[in-house]
Design a protein around this motif. Sequence first.
Motif, PDB file in Angstrom:
ATOM      1  N   TRP A  40       0.688  -1.239   0.036  1.00 24.37           N
ATOM      2  CA  TRP A  40       0.262  -0.176  -0.139  1.00 24.37           C
ATOM      3  C   TRP A  40       0.885   1.367   0.263  1.00 24.37           C
ATOM      4  CZ3 TRP A  40      -4.299   2.153  -1.337  1.00 24.37           C
ATOM      5  CH2 TRP A  40      -4.635   3.351  -0.777  1.00 24.37           C
ATOM      6  N   ARG A  41       2.111   1.288   0.796  1.00 24.95           N
ATOM      7  CA  ARG A  41       2.775   2.487   0.777  1.00 24.95           C
ATOM      8  C   ARG A  41       3.705   2.588  -0.430  1.00 24.95           C
ATOM      9  NH1 ARG A  41       5.274   3.557   6.793  1.00 24.95           N
ATOM     10  NH2 ARG A  41       6.135   5.303   5.502  1.00 24.95           N
ATOM     11  N   TYR A  42       3.924   1.412  -1.240  1.00 26.62           N
ATOM     12  CA  TYR A  42       4.782   1.481  -2.540  1.00 26.62           C
ATOM     13  C   TYR A  42       3.612   2.082  -3.298  1.00 26.62           C
ATOM     14  CZ  TYR A  42       6.681   0.182  -6.669  1.00 26.62           C
ATOM     15  OH  TYR A  42       7.389   0.182  -7.842  1.00 26.62           O
ATOM     16  N   TYR A  43       2.474   1.822  -3.378  1.00 27.23           N
ATOM     17  CA  TYR A  43       1.482   2.266  -4.520  1.00 27.23           C
ATOM     18  C   TYR A  43       1.275   3.752  -4.302  1.00 27.23           C
ATOM     19  CZ  TYR A  43      -3.224   2.738  -6.530  1.00 27.23           C
ATOM     20  OH  TYR A  43      -4.141   3.152  -7.253  1.00 27.23           O
ATOM     21  N   VAL A  44       0.815   4.163  -3.059  1.00 25.13           N
ATOM     22  CA  VAL A  44       0.632   5.223  -2.821  1.00 25.13           C
ATOM     23  C   VAL A  44       1.753   6.328  -3.197  1.00 25.13           C
ATOM     24  CG1 VAL A  44       0.320   7.400  -1.018  1.00 25.13           C
ATOM     25  CG2 VAL A  44      -1.053   5.019  -1.230  1.00 25.13           C
ATOM     26  N   THR A  45       3.077   5.854  -2.671  1.00 27.36           N
ATOM     27  CA  THR A  45       4.241   6.687  -3.100  1.00 27.36           C
ATOM     28  C   THR A  45       4.541   6.924  -4.566  1.00 27.36           C
ATOM     29  OG1 THR A  45       5.199   6.073  -0.941  1.00 27.36           O
ATOM     30  CG2 THR A  45       6.779   6.879  -2.315  1.00 27.36           C
ATOM     31  N   THR A  46       4.588   5.838  -5.043  1.00 25.94           N
ATOM     32  CA  THR A  46       4.424   5.983  -6.586  1.00 25.94           C
ATOM     33  C   THR A  46       3.572   6.661  -7.277  1.00 25.94           C
ATOM     34  OG1 THR A  46       3.498   3.912  -7.140  1.00 25.94           O
ATOM     35  CG2 THR A  46       5.796   3.747  -6.899  1.00 25.94           C
TER      36      THR A  46
END
Length: 50
Positions: A40-46
Amino acid sequence: MKKSIFRFLAKINKVILPSFTKKQIDLSKATKLQMAIIGWRYYVTTNALD
């Protein structure tokens, strides 16, 4: 508009969700919940950076 929403979500993630890099967690030993949070953090950050 989409980018501003993801930037807002990234700020919320930074405050609320735990940082597993500071805990030096091994990804091969992470639980399903931890992997979901990392994803989730990766998706939001990208999406916030695009």
